[in-house]
Design an enzyme around this catalytic site. Structure first.
Site, PDB file in Angstrom:
ATOM      1  N   LYS A 114      15.402  33.791 -49.089  1.00 31.37           N
ATOM      2  CA  LYS A 114      16.336  33.781 -47.971  1.00 31.37           C
ATOM      3  C   LYS A 114      17.528  34.694 -48.206  1.00 31.37           C
ATOM      4  O   LYS A 114      18.055  35.287 -47.264  1.00 31.37           O
ATOM      5  CB  LYS A 114      16.831  32.358 -47.689  1.00 31.37           C
ATOM      6  CG  LYS A 114      15.795  31.486 -47.007  1.00 31.37           C
ATOM      7  CD  LYS A 114      16.458  30.330 -46.272  1.00 31.37           C
ATOM      8  CE  LYS A 114      15.422  29.458 -45.581  1.00 31.37           C
ATOM      9  NZ  LYS A 114      16.009  28.253 -44.988  1.00 31.37           N
ATOM     10  N   LYS A 206       3.689  32.863 -44.350  1.00 31.76           N
ATOM     11  CA  LYS A 206       3.892  31.524 -43.781  1.00 31.76           C
ATOM     12  C   LYS A 206       4.329  31.616 -42.321  1.00 31.76           C
ATOM     13  O   LYS A 206       5.092  32.508 -41.956  1.00 31.76           O
ATOM     14  CB  LYS A 206       4.992  30.840 -44.609  1.00 31.76           C
ATOM     15  CG  LYS A 206       5.091  29.357 -44.464  1.00 31.76           C
ATOM     16  CD  LYS A 206       6.181  28.795 -45.372  1.00 31.76           C
ATOM     17  CE  LYS A 206       7.566  29.270 -44.958  1.00 31.76           C
ATOM     18  NZ  LYS A 206       8.658  28.623 -45.687  1.00 31.76           N
ATOM     19  N   LYS A 209      10.101  29.939 -38.541  1.00 34.17           N
ATOM     20  CA  LYS A 209      11.009  29.970 -37.390  1.00 34.17           C
ATOM     21  C   LYS A 209      11.621  31.343 -37.206  1.00 34.17           C
ATOM     22  O   LYS A 209      12.017  31.703 -36.103  1.00 34.17           O
ATOM     23  CB  LYS A 209      12.152  28.971 -37.625  1.00 34.17           C
ATOM     24  CG  LYS A 209      11.734  27.521 -37.494  1.00 34.17           C
ATOM     25  CD  LYS A 209      12.855  26.579 -37.929  1.00 34.17           C
ATOM     26  CE  LYS A 209      12.448  25.136 -37.701  1.00 34.17           C
ATOM     27  NZ  LYS A 209      13.287  24.176 -38.417  1.00 34.17           N
TER      28      LYS A 209
END
Ligand code: AMP
Ligand code: TRP
Length: 344
Positions: A114, A206, A209
């Protein structure tokens, strides 16, 4: 010491709830309600570890709450609330910041992903994210935590924190009458055919969102047309489906679609392939569209109905928060005594 069994899990209100959240997490939350006393939390404190627009955040929080309820979580029998309404989460997280070691957090792969290349510019909260997650679980002394595969490392860290707290304060825990251990070591529940749902555009990534392409995921707010289009456009390979799961190895897109079908049908890859082995993807995709629309359609409709009445959702969250806080407050009182704080 035996701990009372309790389930806790959380979902971030960061927009775009998708099929991975549903199959990997929320659907499992629903199934656990018959066996355990459950606490399901909209983790808004976690969401702000990356920027959230204050004008959008309330809707995102209500949307996760609506998804929980639309999928079948009973907020009266169990507890549904948003994290920021129970200050004890943040309070226990601070104590855990002083228990966890820098070396432990430095190993967290989610932070590395992230934060990306510009690590200097990541928030301190993003780095400390796993200690807050441990506090979420342990402030209720929860014993079981249903999550998708991507949260496994964070769960292991939660166990390490619980263990170190129990060891560091062993004498005090005994003196205050809490026996050998104050916190349980929470167990991850990572089960089923869809613990890691992959992007529809790339079977090695993956479903998330934050993927720039909306075609990579099926959102819980998508209507039947959008679901059909996304599945028809999903990446595949040229071969027909194998007749056994072994044949899915090295075919990530095929494996993903078969896994999604199996999870939606409460079945297994083996059973799906027994039925669709040797079928072309066009045939299989048509069946998958029908199944996905049949299963997700009612959820989407119910979410939309609930979201038309935000005050009712807020009342559910407030009621859940009050009940959660009673439990969390008891834990915090004990933690303060164990650590040696003077309290009222
Ligand atoms: P998040 O949206 O990051 O708050 O995740 C909420 C829950 O959904 C967690 O238990 C995650 O592990 C799970 N989850 C998120 N993405 C996926 C995915 N692609 N496949 C399976 N589970 C997922
Ligand atoms: N970190 C989890 C995720 O992004 C969300 C979460 C926060 C959570 N606190 C939790 C999950 C406690 C389980 C238990 O998916």
């Amino acid at each position: 010491m035996a701990f009372q069994e309790r389930v806790f899990s959380g979902v971030q209100p960061s927009g775009n709830l998708h099929l991975g959240n549903y199959l990997g997490a929320i659907k499992r939350f629903v199934e656990l309600q018959d066996r355990y006393s459950c606490i399901y939390c909209v983790v808004d404190l976690h969401a702000i570890t990356v920027w959230q627009d204050p004008a959008e955040l309330p809707r995102a929080i209500r949307e996760v709450a609506a998804a929980f309820i639309a999928c079948g979580i009973d907020p009266q029998q169990h507890i549904v609330f948003n994290q920021s309404q129970v200050a004890e989460h943040a309070e226990l997280a601070w104590v855990f910041n002083c228990v966890a070691r820098l070396g432990w957090l430095n190993r967290m792969t989610q932070f590395k992903e992230k934060a990306g290349k510009d690590r200097e510019n990541a928030s301190v909260g993003l780095y400390a994210y796993p200690t807050l997650m441990a506090a979420d679980i342990l402030v209720y002394r929860a014993t079981h935590v249903p999550v998708g595969e991507d949260q496994k490392q964070h769960l292991e860290l939660s166990r390490d924190i619980a263990q170190k707290f129990n060891n560091d304060f062993a004498g005090s825990i005994r003196d205050k009458g809490f026996g050998d251990a104050f916190f349980p070591l929470p167990e991850p529940l990572i089960t089923g055919e869809a613990t890691r749902v992959m992007s529809l555009r790339d079977g090695t990534k993956k479903m998330s969102k934050s993927d720039a392409s909306d075609y990579s995921r099926i959102n819980l707010t998508d209507d039947a047309d959008a679901i059909a289009q996304k599945i028809r456009k999903a990446k595949t390979d040229p071969d027909p489906l194998p007749s056994e799961p072994k044949g899915l190895e090295h075919r990530p897109e095929a494996d993903n679609l078969v896994g999604i079908y199996a999870a939606l049908a409460d079945s297994s890859r083996a059973a799906v392939l027994a039925q669709y082995g040797n079928a072309q993807f066009s045939t299989f995709k048509t069946a998958l569209v029908d199944l996905a629309v049949a299963k997700l359609g009612p959820i989407t409709t119910e979410m939309q109905r609930l979201l038309r009445n935000p005050l009712a959702i807020d009342a559910i969250l407030a009621d859940g928060a009050a009940r959660a806080q009673k439990l969390a407050h008891e834990t915090m009182k004990a933690v303060k005594d164990i650590v040696g704080f003077v309290r009222r």
